[in-house]
Design a protein around this motif. Structure first.
Motif, PDB file in Angstrom:
ATOM      1  N   LYS A 238     -12.477 -42.699  10.294  1.00 26.38           N
ATOM      2  CA  LYS A 238     -13.829 -42.278  10.687  1.00 26.38           C
ATOM      3  C   LYS A 238     -14.214 -40.698  10.098  1.00 26.38           C
ATOM      4  N   SER A 239     -13.104 -39.858  10.067  1.00 26.52           N
ATOM      5  CA  SER A 239     -13.435 -38.373   9.632  1.00 26.52           C
ATOM      6  C   SER A 239     -12.021 -37.955   9.498  1.00 26.52           C
ATOM      7  N   ILE A 240     -12.041 -36.842   8.403  1.00 21.76           N
ATOM      8  CA  ILE A 240     -10.836 -36.057   8.209  1.00 21.76           C
ATOM      9  C   ILE A 240     -10.127 -35.533   9.975  1.00 21.76           C
ATOM     10  N   ASP A 241     -10.760 -35.194  10.885  1.00 21.72           N
ATOM     11  CA  ASP A 241     -10.380 -34.742  12.144  1.00 21.72           C
ATOM     12  C   ASP A 241      -9.468 -35.863  12.631  1.00 21.72           C
ATOM     13  N   GLU A 242     -10.196 -36.960  12.550  1.00 26.75           N
ATOM     14  CA  GLU A 242      -9.449 -38.152  13.279  1.00 26.75           C
ATOM     15  C   GLU A 242      -8.149 -38.540  12.636  1.00 26.75           C
ATOM     16  N   ILE A 243      -8.053 -38.368  11.240  1.00 24.29           N
ATOM     17  CA  ILE A 243      -6.950 -38.627  10.539  1.00 24.29           C
ATOM     18  C   ILE A 243      -5.733 -37.509  10.732  1.00 24.29           C
ATOM     19  N   ILE A 244      -6.211 -36.366  10.774  1.00 23.33           N
ATOM     20  CA  ILE A 244      -5.134 -35.248  11.191  1.00 23.33           C
ATOM     21  C   ILE A 244      -4.526 -35.396  12.685  1.00 23.33           C
ATOM     22  N   PHE A 245      -5.451 -35.767  13.530  1.00 24.64           N
ATOM     23  CA  PHE A 245      -5.016 -35.978  14.928  1.00 24.64           C
ATOM     24  C   PHE A 245      -4.199 -37.196  15.024  1.00 24.64           C
ATOM     25  N   CYS A 246      -4.518 -38.373  14.689  1.00 26.05           N
ATOM     26  CA  CYS A 246      -4.125 -39.848  15.048  1.00 26.05           C
ATOM     27  C   CYS A 246      -3.102 -40.305  14.054  1.00 26.05           C
ATOM     28  N   PHE A 247      -3.203 -40.247  12.623  1.00 25.63           N
ATOM     29  CA  PHE A 247      -2.663 -41.090  11.581  1.00 25.63           C
ATOM     30  C   PHE A 247      -1.018 -40.706  11.744  1.00 25.63           C
ATOM     31  N   PRO A 248      -0.224 -41.909  11.970  1.00 24.32           N
ATOM     32  CA  PRO A 248       1.193 -41.596  11.876  1.00 24.32           C
ATOM     33  C   PRO A 248       1.761 -41.147  10.747  1.00 24.32           C
ATOM     34  N   GLY A 249       0.999 -41.979   9.551  1.00 27.36           N
ATOM     35  CA  GLY A 249       1.381 -41.706   8.177  1.00 27.36           C
ATOM     36  C   GLY A 249       1.352 -40.155   8.037  1.00 27.36           C
ATOM     37  N   VAL A 250       0.350 -39.519   8.388  1.00 25.79           N
ATOM     38  CA  VAL A 250       0.062 -37.982   8.104  1.00 25.79           C
ATOM     39  C   VAL A 250       1.158 -37.194   9.020  1.00 25.79           C
ATOM     40  N   ALA A 251       1.362 -37.579  10.157  1.00 26.00           N
ATOM     41  CA  ALA A 251       2.255 -37.090  11.007  1.00 26.00           C
ATOM     42  C   ALA A 251       3.693 -36.949  10.302  1.00 26.00           C
ATOM     43  N   ALA A 252       3.964 -38.282  10.004  1.00 26.95           N
ATOM     44  CA  ALA A 252       5.564 -38.340   9.341  1.00 26.95           C
ATOM     45  C   ALA A 252       5.742 -37.563   8.306  1.00 26.95           C
ATOM     46  N   VAL A 253       4.745 -37.512   7.207  1.00 22.89           N
ATOM     47  CA  VAL A 253       4.739 -36.731   5.987  1.00 22.89           C
ATOM     48  C   VAL A 253       4.791 -35.297   6.164  1.00 22.89           C
ATOM     49  N   ALA A 254       3.803 -35.011   7.236  1.00 25.80           N
ATOM     50  CA  ALA A 254       3.910 -33.416   7.598  1.00 25.80           C
ATOM     51  C   ALA A 254       5.413 -32.843   7.748  1.00 25.80           C
ATOM     52  N   ARG A 255       6.087 -33.728   9.036  1.00 26.14           N
ATOM     53  CA  ARG A 255       7.420 -33.242   9.288  1.00 26.14           C
ATOM     54  C   ARG A 255       8.230 -33.550   7.963  1.00 26.14           C
ATOM     55  N   HIS A 256       8.175 -34.473   7.226  1.00 25.16           N
ATOM     56  CA  HIS A 256       8.873 -34.556   5.937  1.00 25.16           C
ATOM     57  C   HIS A 256       8.956 -33.489   5.047  1.00 25.16           C
ATOM     58  N   ARG A 257       7.756 -33.024   4.909  1.00 25.62           N
ATOM     59  CA  ARG A 257       7.546 -31.868   3.518  1.00 25.62           C
ATOM     60  C   ARG A 257       8.235 -30.809   4.390  1.00 25.62           C
ATOM     61  N   LEU A 258       8.183 -30.562   5.786  1.00 24.28           N
ATOM     62  CA  LEU A 258       9.100 -29.307   6.316  1.00 24.28           C
ATOM     63  C   LEU A 258      10.460 -29.523   6.282  1.00 24.28           C
ATOM     64  N   ALA A 259      10.923 -30.896   6.640  1.00 21.39           N
ATOM     65  CA  ALA A 259      12.300 -31.170   6.562  1.00 21.39           C
ATOM     66  C   ALA A 259      12.664 -31.227   5.439  1.00 21.39           C
ATOM     67  N   HIS A 260      12.131 -31.593   4.157  1.00 21.96           N
ATOM     68  CA  HIS A 260      12.755 -31.723   2.956  1.00 21.96           C
ATOM     69  C   HIS A 260      12.915 -30.121   2.327  1.00 21.96           C
ATOM     70  N   GLN A 261      12.101 -29.069   2.893  1.00 20.12           N
ATOM     71  CA  GLN A 261      12.412 -27.678   2.329  1.00 20.12           C
ATOM     72  C   GLN A 261      13.926 -27.393   2.921  1.00 20.12           C
ATOM     73  N   LEU A 262      14.266 -27.549   4.123  1.00 19.69           N
ATOM     74  CA  LEU A 262      15.335 -27.295   4.712  1.00 19.69           C
ATOM     75  C   LEU A 262      16.603 -27.995   4.148  1.00 19.69           C
ATOM     76  N   TYR A 263      16.214 -29.479   3.704  1.00 20.02           N
ATOM     77  CA  TYR A 263      17.360 -30.160   3.090  1.00 20.02           C
ATOM     78  C   TYR A 263      17.777 -29.499   1.665  1.00 20.02           C
ATOM     79  N   ARG A 264      16.739 -29.133   0.897  1.00 18.48           N
ATOM     80  CA  ARG A 264      16.897 -28.720  -0.651  1.00 18.48           C
ATOM     81  C   ARG A 264      17.479 -27.282  -0.421  1.00 18.48           C
ATOM     82  N   LEU A 265      17.194 -26.415   0.881  1.00 19.48           N
ATOM     83  CA  LEU A 265      17.609 -25.273   0.895  1.00 19.48           C
ATOM     84  C   LEU A 265      19.208 -25.175   1.591  1.00 19.48           C
ATOM     85  N   GLY A 266      19.697 -26.313   1.781  1.00 15.80           N
ATOM     86  CA  GLY A 266      21.099 -26.183   2.409  1.00 15.80           C
ATOM     87  C   GLY A 266      21.141 -26.433   3.798  1.00 15.80           C
ATOM     88  N   ALA A 267      20.395 -26.967   4.594  1.00 12.34           N
ATOM     89  CA  ALA A 267      20.489 -27.280   6.115  1.00 12.34           C
ATOM     90  C   ALA A 267      20.142 -28.849   6.339  1.00 12.34           C
TER      91      ALA A 267
END
Lengths: 313, 313, 313, 313, 313, 313
Positions: free
Chosen positions: F148-177
């Motif tokens: 219904k809205s951008i805010d709903e997507i940020i709040f609720c969508f599990p796909g967005v939640a998982a990808v947000a954490r992945h994008r942070l985790a991937h930094q740590l992975y490639r930097l050696g942690a």
């Protein structure tokens, strides 16, 4: 009455919770009918008021009362957030007090604006409060041989803690939120044993040493660089009453202390008297008249033969 | 001893945690062997006792000490739940105290029933406690010119806070749970600086102003509408001992104050003396004999020439 | 100033948060520039220091201040964990105080080792602290007719609570962490109304009854089995100054109490005087000279005609 | 890129926090400019919405999800308080969603009343929700051989947990608070692996076994006594677009399941098809057309030669 | 129904909380009357059961799930306290389940002893559980190319987390506390997406990779060193019913997997079939009959022409 | 085994806690001896790592995941504090991982600097992460008719939640942690059912709908504007082993998805294959070879006769 003598109200130790709840409800209703015309209004929250004031103190001294490990580059952000949160909370409490103190329901919008103005005034006064407190802290350092450092004084001294809360409570008192002011004052009283009515006017460089048992009344006026020790009372001599014997309120009835006065432990000063600039009042002295500048008043106790022109603790 | 002088116990700052734990164990065992025959019984919990009493106070004054924003239609539910939870917790603590105070292990069932009866009695007395507190609050409003409203008094006044806890602690004391009673009294003492032994019997309309340093002894008896100021002591004159020099306990040794007595700040009244109805005792007076009804006792201090027939703070 | 009179700073009750934050920043910078050469160092945490001390007290008396329901077979594990956690936390706080008190940044490693040695010394002293506290508790039991049991005393008596914290604070004071010591002392002061400077040296079997308003100065020395009542002051007579009028610090200026001394409520003893073994000082007495062993000093108050050779509360 | 290859951005590992904060601010501003005309409105709180729903579930099943040890006589009070608190919180969140979804600022009063009406409707529907859930729980008991008791089902079964939240979310969806509804649905999805869009209409006696991977689309309609197993999808066959290729929203695009349908694990049903009363769809079946009442559809897999007319898990 | 269409139940958005509470009470009473003869018994607490199990896991792996910074010399104390606390809590929950599951009120003492025996058995099995988990962790390390270290596996792998809880839940299941066992299993299911019924018997060296969607039924039996991938189902083929059509419970209806079996993602194995030692079942295979040792079963999908003798993820 | 059959280990339900603790100690020692040469090093904290990442997400989306009611003028302060706190915490965790992964104790200083560099790099990448997430959110809005809205997507969508954490985790992975990265990935897996290995490289505009059961392998590479539905696997076809049969690690074994690829629910793609730009893979398809740009692959299932060129959910 020992248990053996208990009337056997209930052999199994049972009681009717509903009955007790009902009786308490009736008592509440009776008490409220005595003091409100309609439904009892919402009350401010003591816990939230106290938390907001602790927030302001943390914003005034972030290194000492902010989170441990706060880095230099984070301090302003911490102060901003703490102020915003604390002032918003206070604004809500002030609005509740204003409504409680009798303004019309129909003027909701006005009350909210009134509360906002009080908070704005309080907020703009915060730098001045910090300035006064810096002077208080320096006075403590200069006046107490046991003080090892400025940081120790800010951290530990109950006199400084009580005066810091007083300086905030006094703003609320003079701006029209006396109940919140009293809540703050009594919290400080509980924590330090120092009882300063929020109405008292206190200038910079004020130091209370040890502090337990100090009482400072609502209309007291205290000049610059004044020093008190524990158990000093600045009280009223007697309470004036009107023709029908009811207490008069809000008239000047507590002492005026001019600059540089020192009052030692246990002394009692009562009534609208003036202690002149630089005077010192000895320990345990009982005083109900004015004293000129520079005077040294001591307890005349022949049996002990003590002359005290500087007896502190 | 400065660090430089430290014997070099351990160059790396290491110590044997096991050794310290073992020494503490031995000290505990020795201390317990001195006062218990067998394994040390479980103790009541200070934290849970205090929480239960705060729960009862919130049930007595739900608008002031319940959750902020409690709506009128929710109050009874809040009171019901708070009472149920607090009384259940107290019942458990009482049972622990009863067991501790020496009743036989084999009578577990009896102890539990005994505890239930004490709680039932306490519960049924709660409306009466609220009635007494309403009178206390009104007395504060009438007697203190700085009091702006009934709500302010309930929220803020340390005298009211201490007396509220006392009225609950006194129930436990007289019903046979003196240790819990003392825990409650000392928590109030810590919060307010007012030290009322739970044994003291205090009638309605009691008001303590400011309060820091007030001490009221175990066998004191206080009538209706009595008013005390800070640092008043109602103490024992001397402690009686038995033939072998051991202290006697539980005999009347503190003052009786009849109705309408006022005692000003710092006064000390010692021993089983009676202060007659309507008498007033001036600030800092030291008194060890009885005084007739209506008397006015003041400190005879020629150098100050003060006559106090109404000097309060 | 009532709200109606407020200058119309801002009609909508708005204020500039950024401006206030900026003013506070400037005031902080000025205050720091007065007392530090470079960037202000990290401060110890008051909250963590207090928590660590409460942890040590719980390890000293695990049945009373450990988790409720702790079983006998779990006590040693609880003590081990509590000690380990509390001592580690204190070590960190001590290191922060050492750095703050002026040692060079470049000597980081030395500071850390120094802190470790202080903690090791403190840890090894804990069994001795418990031993002293056991004697204090027994003294309370023997000296107070209202004390029902040893457990009640440990749980409730403010005098015992204050002395327990003092005995820990005093270790830190003498080992070189006076600010942490003062934090602990002032927390106890806030909780009990008893103000003992961590520098005071106090031997075993010390009992303070009621306690509110007691003040014990930094260089006081107290022998075995001494008993004090509320509002007793062991203070300094006057403060010595150097040629330029600055306070001298760290010289003996408070009383010495020999073994078995009793001082009743409200008495004031000032200066480096000695109260001889077994002497008793009556209530409200004001004393500034030494007194021989066995003496009985009372307030000479003809108007009251009281002779007090054992007046306690 | 390994660390060794890192461009030497900053040898000391320092970075400019201010710069990063500034870049994030710019990105936020850009994102907000794309979707709001003016200042971004306040958002509802996900945490408070979830807490309010958990409160409603606890009010619906107080023995299972209320505080442990809740006595029979306290249950109504608990339910009253929980409902009052949860509904008040939801009302605030709904008002925030209404404001966000574009209604005029100038109609504040109307929004508040609108939110109140939605909450009133939701509240009055709660008994009906409980009735539906009772039927769901019974269906689980009847349909699952591993279910030992009704209490176990209420406590543990993820299908029941997901459907309970759905029944509440669906109320909010149909009453005009679709974002809150989605927040609730996605919380249940996270907890159970069952993804039910709050728009789906589901009648009584619905049971999902195991549940992980189930997806039920926005316009699905499910009759009475339907049973699904894990990984069943009730999805859309394709997405309709308008003339410019933009997705059409809000048209019927998911299946209708009539009463007594059973769908086994892993089956996929796509599009606005109807599964007739009492039909059963076998595990892993892929279905995009309607099926008559009573039909039995299975995966035709010759290599495995399985005929499943009742294969569940 | 949009809000505009709402019947005007209540213009002001008001509703009768009392009415709703009353309706919910009636529904609860009806539901309870269907399943209990008398007053509904107390239920175990889901939250406390889950906390106790997390406590046991922390005691099994104190470095990974104990407090961060736990020093080597503190580990045993931590394990002791955690076990004592967790087992005491579980014992209470077990007693509640035993009472709930129908034993007579009159046999209270027996129930308590029965619960104690279950907990003792569980406690004594903990070292064995740890031994099994060590083997599971090693199997994960050997079987997954993405596993970097043993510590990473213990910390992160959902398969290991689910199996750890299963091994504890299975003890409770076999010892007679199946509802607690199910609470634990469903908590693990919620956290990991892996649904293992606590009745399943699983030998050492078990590894589930990725795990989401895995379902293992109540009577499944799994040998040593078995490996499963995500979305594997070990289910029942159909549910047996008695003469009246009611489900039969508690008969063997799920697969047996012998040692060294591997089942790839998405495969479904249904019924009491046996997968022989060392067999491997390919991704998405649907299998309802037994398979001999060493067999390799794959999806026969000509269109894709894939032969999988080792295709994992 | 039912309780009746229990060997009578202990009639009273007692067990030796010490014995169990000892056995667990022995098992820990054995497990540690297998993988560490000396004393086991401290481990990073899972809880603190997860909290730090939630802090970063709140700093990236302060309106959605910051404190409710955050005013516009407070946002930058909130972001500053949250970043400072979260990055400091991560730095500590990274240092622990670096030490654990085998660097010498003697190089403490180097490790600390190494950790600081990783954190600086991560911090400087945060604006870029936000930019990617903005594109992800827009892709969700465009691709899902139920959004219904951008805010709903940020709040609720599990796909967005998982990808947000992945994008942070991937930094740590490639930097050696990599262990911290995996902790973050598995927390997101637990919350959303979406299992993305932190090694996967994923470009902007990535959207996963529903998500439960999605698995993306360590060496997968995903282009711009790719869309996946639930239960899609991007896996390895088989695991390569070395001459001695041990698994090879760290070689490319997962699919490459070029820009604009769509993969529908339940599809499985295995091995280092390439799905060409704009290709779409139908639901449940099993694919182990590359596919050219623009291809449309569907399940050839004659019995269902479905042609899917756009079937999503």
């Amino acid at each position: 009455m020992s248990l053996a003598e208990l009337p056997d109200v209930d052999d199994a130790g049972e009681y009717s919770l509903d009955k007790i709840v009902g009786e308490l409800r009736a008592l509440r209703a009776a008490a409220q009918a005595r003091r409100y015309r309609g439904a009892p209004p919402d009350l401010p929250s003591r816990a939230e008021t106290v938390a907001a004031v602790e927030g302001l103190v943390a914003a005034l001294f972030p290194r000492h009362f902010g989170p441990s490990g706060l880095a230099a580059r984070e301090v302003d952000s911490f102060v901003t957030l703490k102020l915003a949160e604390s002032l918003a909370s206070l604004r809500h409490q002030i609005e509740l007090e204003l409504r409680l103190s009798g303004e019309r329901e129909g003027r909701d919008r006005g009350l909210s604006r009134h509360a906002a103005k009080i908070v704005a005034e309080l907020a703009q006064n915060l730098p001045n409060v910090r300035l006064l407190l810096d002077a208080d802290v320096r006075a403590a350092y200069v006046g107490d041989p046991s003080a090892k450092s400025i940081d120790e004084i800010i951290f530990c001294f109950p006199g400084v803690a009580a005066v810091a809360r007083h300086r905030l409570a006094h703003q609320l008192y003079r701006l029209g939120a006396p109940m919140l002011a009293r809540i703050i004052a009594e919290k400080a009283h509980s924590d330090t044993g120092i009882d300063i009515h929020p109405g008292a006017e206190i200038d910079a460089g004020f130091f209370i040493d040890h502090g337990t048992g100090v009482v400072i009344g609502e209309t007291a006026i205290i000049g610059r660089n004044v020093r008190l020790y524990q158990a000093v009372t600045l009280g009223a001599k007697r309470f004036a009453t009107d023709a029908e014997g009811r207490l008069l309120k809000d008239y000047p009835r507590h002492p005026i202390l001019e600059d540089d006065v020192v009052i030692y432990a246990g002394a009692t000063v009562l009534g609208r008297v003036t202690i002149g600039r630089g005077a010192s009042i000895g320990g345990n002295v009982w005083l109900t008249h004015s004293v000129p500048a520079g005077a040294v008043v001591t307890q005349a106790k022949a049996s002990e033969d003590v002359f005290l022109d500087g007896a502190g603790i």
